[in-house]
Design a protein around this motif. Structure first.
Motif, PDB file in Angstrom:
ATOM      1  N   ALA A   1      29.668  34.707  38.687  1.00  0.00           N
ATOM      2  CA  ALA A   1      29.581  35.691  37.593  1.00  0.00           C
ATOM      3  C   ALA A   1      31.111  35.808  37.047  1.00  0.00           C
ATOM      4  O   ALA A   1      31.913  35.525  37.349  1.00  0.00           O
ATOM      5  CB  ALA A   1      29.251  36.984  38.517  1.00  0.00           C
ATOM      6  N   ARG A   2      30.832  36.548  35.867  1.00  0.00           N
ATOM      7  CA  ARG A   2      31.976  37.037  35.061  1.00  0.00           C
ATOM      8  C   ARG A   2      32.199  38.510  35.384  1.00  0.00           C
ATOM      9  O   ARG A   2      31.126  39.199  35.379  1.00  0.00           O
ATOM     10  CB  ARG A   2      31.752  36.381  33.591  1.00  0.00           C
ATOM     11  CG  ARG A   2      31.830  34.955  33.245  1.00  0.00           C
ATOM     12  CD  ARG A   2      31.420  34.752  31.822  1.00  0.00           C
ATOM     13  NE  ARG A   2      32.364  35.156  30.937  1.00  0.00           N
ATOM     14  CZ  ARG A   2      33.507  34.673  30.519  1.00  0.00           C
ATOM     15  NH1 ARG A   2      33.672  33.336  31.096  1.00  0.00           N
ATOM     16  NH2 ARG A   2      34.280  35.123  29.732  1.00  0.00           N
ATOM     17  N   ALA A   3      33.424  38.645  35.302  1.00  0.00           N
ATOM     18  CA  ALA A   3      33.734  40.231  35.294  1.00  0.00           C
ATOM     19  C   ALA A   3      35.127  40.245  34.805  1.00  0.00           C
ATOM     20  O   ALA A   3      35.951  39.418  34.530  1.00  0.00           O
ATOM     21  CB  ALA A   3      33.904  40.560  36.976  1.00  0.00           C
ATOM     22  N   VAL A   4      35.386  41.741  34.229  1.00  0.00           N
ATOM     23  CA  VAL A   4      36.454  42.343  33.664  1.00  0.00           C
ATOM     24  C   VAL A   4      37.266  43.065  34.734  1.00  0.00           C
ATOM     25  O   VAL A   4      36.411  44.262  35.369  1.00  0.00           O
ATOM     26  CB  VAL A   4      36.350  42.869  32.393  1.00  0.00           C
ATOM     27  CG1 VAL A   4      37.768  43.350  31.745  1.00  0.00           C
ATOM     28  CG2 VAL A   4      35.525  42.012  31.341  1.00  0.00           C
ATOM     29  N   ASP A   5      38.469  43.192  34.902  1.00  0.00           N
ATOM     30  CA  ASP A   5      39.284  44.194  35.884  1.00  0.00           C
ATOM     31  C   ASP A   5      39.754  45.277  34.877  1.00  0.00           C
ATOM     32  O   ASP A   5      39.643  45.402  33.713  1.00  0.00           O
ATOM     33  CB  ASP A   5      40.261  43.355  36.459  1.00  0.00           C
ATOM     34  CG  ASP A   5      41.559  42.664  35.967  1.00  0.00           C
ATOM     35  OD1 ASP A   5      42.066  43.246  34.554  1.00  0.00           O
ATOM     36  OD2 ASP A   5      42.148  41.905  36.331  1.00  0.00           O
ATOM     37  N   ARG A   6      40.484  46.022  35.646  1.00  0.00           N
ATOM     38  CA  ARG A   6      41.225  47.172  35.090  1.00  0.00           C
ATOM     39  C   ARG A   6      42.128  47.088  34.332  1.00  0.00           C
ATOM     40  O   ARG A   6      42.187  47.824  33.302  1.00  0.00           O
ATOM     41  CB  ARG A   6      41.493  48.214  36.149  1.00  0.00           C
ATOM     42  CG  ARG A   6      41.920  49.560  35.988  1.00  0.00           C
ATOM     43  CD  ARG A   6      40.798  50.379  35.436  1.00  0.00           C
ATOM     44  NE  ARG A   6      41.431  51.695  34.826  1.00  0.00           N
ATOM     45  CZ  ARG A   6      41.995  52.032  33.881  1.00  0.00           C
ATOM     46  NH1 ARG A   6      42.400  51.269  32.939  1.00  0.00           N
ATOM     47  NH2 ARG A   6      42.453  53.270  33.470  1.00  0.00           N
TER      48      ARG A   6
ATOM     49  N   ALA B   1      41.762  41.949  32.334  1.00  0.00           N
ATOM     50  CA  ALA B   1      41.574  40.196  32.272  1.00  0.00           C
ATOM     51  C   ALA B   1      40.067  39.808  32.815  1.00  0.00           C
ATOM     52  O   ALA B   1      39.471  40.675  33.475  1.00  0.00           O
ATOM     53  CB  ALA B   1      42.494  39.947  33.529  1.00  0.00           C
ATOM     54  N   VAL B   2      39.939  38.789  32.158  1.00  0.00           N
ATOM     55  CA  VAL B   2      38.465  38.146  32.518  1.00  0.00           C
ATOM     56  C   VAL B   2      38.409  37.132  33.836  1.00  0.00           C
ATOM     57  O   VAL B   2      39.506  36.596  33.748  1.00  0.00           O
ATOM     58  CB  VAL B   2      37.782  37.374  31.273  1.00  0.00           C
ATOM     59  CG1 VAL B   2      36.370  37.024  31.698  1.00  0.00           C
ATOM     60  CG2 VAL B   2      37.693  38.704  30.152  1.00  0.00           C
ATOM     61  N   HIS B   3      37.690  37.336  34.608  1.00  0.00           N
ATOM     62  CA  HIS B   3      37.674  36.429  35.923  1.00  0.00           C
ATOM     63  C   HIS B   3      36.330  35.938  35.934  1.00  0.00           C
ATOM     64  O   HIS B   3      35.157  36.337  35.526  1.00  0.00           O
ATOM     65  CB  HIS B   3      37.823  37.475  37.216  1.00  0.00           C
ATOM     66  CG  HIS B   3      39.180  38.174  37.044  1.00  0.00           C
ATOM     67  ND1 HIS B   3      40.142  37.699  37.860  1.00  0.00           N
ATOM     68  CD2 HIS B   3      39.396  39.376  36.571  1.00  0.00           C
ATOM     69  CE1 HIS B   3      41.367  38.463  37.804  1.00  0.00           C
ATOM     70  NE2 HIS B   3      40.606  39.366  36.908  1.00  0.00           N
ATOM     71  N   VAL B   4      36.151  34.604  36.521  1.00  0.00           N
ATOM     72  CA  VAL B   4      34.942  34.004  36.666  1.00  0.00           C
ATOM     73  C   VAL B   4      35.010  33.860  38.352  1.00  0.00           C
ATOM     74  O   VAL B   4      35.943  33.350  39.167  1.00  0.00           O
ATOM     75  CB  VAL B   4      34.862  32.705  36.183  1.00  0.00           C
ATOM     76  CG1 VAL B   4      33.528  32.096  36.634  1.00  0.00           C
ATOM     77  CG2 VAL B   4      34.863  32.777  34.549  1.00  0.00           C
ATOM     78  N   LEU B   5      33.670  34.471  38.818  1.00  0.00           N
ATOM     79  CA  LEU B   5      33.935  34.449  40.447  1.00  0.00           C
ATOM     80  C   LEU B   5      32.708  33.559  41.272  1.00  0.00           C
ATOM     81  O   LEU B   5      31.538  33.658  40.681  1.00  0.00           O
ATOM     82  CB  LEU B   5      33.545  35.789  41.126  1.00  0.00           C
ATOM     83  CG  LEU B   5      34.483  36.980  40.963  1.00  0.00           C
ATOM     84  CD1 LEU B   5      34.514  37.341  39.470  1.00  0.00           C
ATOM     85  CD2 LEU B   5      34.698  37.798  42.073  1.00  0.00           C
ATOM     86  N   SER B   6      33.171  32.585  42.034  1.00  0.00           N
ATOM     87  CA  SER B   6      31.775  31.715  42.504  1.00  0.00           C
ATOM     88  C   SER B   6      31.118  32.789  43.577  1.00  0.00           C
ATOM     89  O   SER B   6      31.650  33.767  44.074  1.00  0.00           O
ATOM     90  CB  SER B   6      32.610  30.553  43.271  1.00  0.00           C
ATOM     91  OG  SER B   6      33.198  31.035  44.360  1.00  0.00           O
TER      92      SER B   6
ATOM     93  N   VAL C   1      34.130  41.880  46.587  1.00  0.00           N
ATOM     94  CA  VAL C   1      35.173  41.724  45.399  1.00  0.00           C
ATOM     95  C   VAL C   1      35.570  43.224  45.201  1.00  0.00           C
ATOM     96  O   VAL C   1      35.249  44.138  45.650  1.00  0.00           O
ATOM     97  CB  VAL C   1      34.155  41.276  44.359  1.00  0.00           C
ATOM     98  CG1 VAL C   1      33.437  39.882  44.502  1.00  0.00           C
ATOM     99  CG2 VAL C   1      33.234  42.487  43.703  1.00  0.00           C
ATOM    100  N   PRO C   2      36.913  42.911  44.559  1.00  0.00           N
ATOM    101  CA  PRO C   2      37.546  44.140  44.412  1.00  0.00           C
ATOM    102  C   PRO C   2      36.773  45.193  43.477  1.00  0.00           C
ATOM    103  O   PRO C   2      35.952  45.104  42.506  1.00  0.00           O
ATOM    104  CB  PRO C   2      38.637  43.921  43.436  1.00  0.00           C
ATOM    105  CG  PRO C   2      38.921  42.387  43.854  1.00  0.00           C
ATOM    106  CD  PRO C   2      37.561  41.607  44.127  1.00  0.00           C
ATOM    107  N   ALA C   3      36.983  46.516  43.878  1.00  0.00           N
ATOM    108  CA  ALA C   3      36.130  47.759  43.265  1.00  0.00           C
ATOM    109  C   ALA C   3      36.346  47.921  41.644  1.00  0.00           C
ATOM    110  O   ALA C   3      35.516  48.338  41.173  1.00  0.00           O
ATOM    111  CB  ALA C   3      36.437  49.001  43.920  1.00  0.00           C
ATOM    112  N   ASP C   4      37.574  47.344  41.299  1.00  0.00           N
ATOM    113  CA  ASP C   4      37.805  47.721  39.774  1.00  0.00           C
ATOM    114  C   ASP C   4      36.980  46.539  38.873  1.00  0.00           C
ATOM    115  O   ASP C   4      37.095  46.691  37.704  1.00  0.00           O
ATOM    116  CB  ASP C   4      39.257  47.539  39.387  1.00  0.00           C
ATOM    117  CG  ASP C   4      39.927  46.343  39.815  1.00  0.00           C
ATOM    118  OD1 ASP C   4      39.451  45.547  40.508  1.00  0.00           O
ATOM    119  OD2 ASP C   4      40.962  46.058  38.979  1.00  0.00           O
ATOM    120  N   LEU C   5      36.530  45.596  39.433  1.00  0.00           N
ATOM    121  CA  LEU C   5      35.754  44.496  38.671  1.00  0.00           C
ATOM    122  C   LEU C   5      34.495  45.087  38.222  1.00  0.00           C
ATOM    123  O   LEU C   5      33.646  45.550  38.649  1.00  0.00           O
ATOM    124  CB  LEU C   5      35.410  43.363  39.488  1.00  0.00           C
ATOM    125  CG  LEU C   5      36.906  42.516  39.740  1.00  0.00           C
ATOM    126  CD1 LEU C   5      36.096  41.025  40.682  1.00  0.00           C
ATOM    127  CD2 LEU C   5      37.556  42.295  38.455  1.00  0.00           C
TER     128      LEU C   5
END
Length: 306
Positions: free
Chosen positions: A157-162, A165-170, A183-187
């Protein structure tokens, strides 16, 4: 209740913003319970890049809350301070990919993903037909039903943090467990890639029909409700504990424990968020007194009490 309007200040900070900012937007109409106060600011980003731009420039002292389709949510009567983010049209695309995969935005309803998979002859996602929410919430809580869970079919999944920044998580990055991800609550999840398997469209649709029939026969899906209220404790079923504690049909104001399925709370008409949340706490207390088991909320509760 209303909050100070900070849209002018935010707009000045964000000259390239393409999404929509609305001050003091009522949230009751966006939740299945139809209760709760306003968002100080409701932000609907245009797409992932717009969301990242917004978060990167939003002052750090302004709180951020994310809501989805509002199916598993109590917004408290005093409303939600800061910015409430709700993903919309820019996060609603579904694309069928090679290898029996689907990529979908996180504003997509679970049931719509199940139907798209069936139409493509992709099995393994039919369980989403029984989950009344969106994919963002499904990722956050490892949503599941009828023998399937999100962790069974998620690739990444793709996510944006507070900070924007964009992240890709397996799948492994999620740390999935029962109705939980680590996963961190701010994603803020923006899209996800799912793995299915070859299947027959007619057979998958028939399976989805059975899921629908089972829900209609056993759950108050046509009421103002929030879905399953409490998680199943280890070794127990929440509804059985609630029933054994004599809570079936219990009321507080216009909020009621569903006589049809007592792990559902319903707004019978005119209930406040305080009525519904208070009723849930009444149930938790009675169950603890009778069985010694402490029920954990599955429904998310946000905002300020009236």
């Amino acid at each position: 209740m209303s909050f100070p309007d900070i849209t002018t200040d935010l707009s000045a900070r964000l000259p390239e913003l393409r999404g929509r900012l609305i001050a003091n937007q009522p949230l009751a109409e966006l939740t299945w319970f139809r209760v709760g106060g306003p968002a100080q600011i409701l932000f609907t980003p245009a797409d992932e890049a717009d969301l990242a731009y917004f978060l990167a420039r939003l002052p750090a002292d302004i709180p951020v809350t994310v809501i989805g389709l509002g199916s598993n949510l109590i917004v408290r009567d005093g409303g939600v301070a800061g910015v409430v983010i709700r993903l919309g049209r820019g996060f609603s695309e579904i694309v069928v990919e090679d290898g029996h995969r689907l990529r979908a935005g996180t504003a997509v309803p679970d049931v719509k993903l199940a139907r798209a998979a069936a139409d493509a002859g992709i099995d393994g996602l039919a369980f989403y037909r029984g989950i009344p929410g969106g994919l963002g919430g499904a990722l956050r809580m490892n949503a599941g039903a009828h023998g399937g869970e999100t962790r069974d079919c998620l690739i990444e999944a793709r996510a944006v943090d507070r900070g924007g920044a964009v992240h890709v998580l397996s799948n492994a990055d999620f740390g999935f467990s029962y109705r939980h991800s680590g996963v961190p609550a701010d994603l803020i999840f923006t899209s996800a890639l799912y793995q299915g398997r070859p299947g027959d469209r007619a057979a998958i649709l028939a399976k989805m029909d059975r899921v629908t029939q089972a829900r209609e026969a056993s759950q108050p899906i046509r009421e103002k409700t929030g879905g399953s209220t409490f998680k199943n404790p280890p070794g127990h079923k929440a509804w059985q504990l609630v029933d054994a504690a004599g809570c079936r049909g219990l009321m507080r104001g216009a909020a009621q424990v569903s006589p049809m399925h007592c792990n559902f709370l319903i707004n019978t008409g005119g209930a406040s968020a305080a009525d519904i949340e208070g009723l849930g706490e009444d149930v938790r207390r009675r169950v603890k007194e009778l069985s010694g088991v402490e029920l954990e909320w599955e429904i998310k509760r946000i905002g300020i009490p009236a």
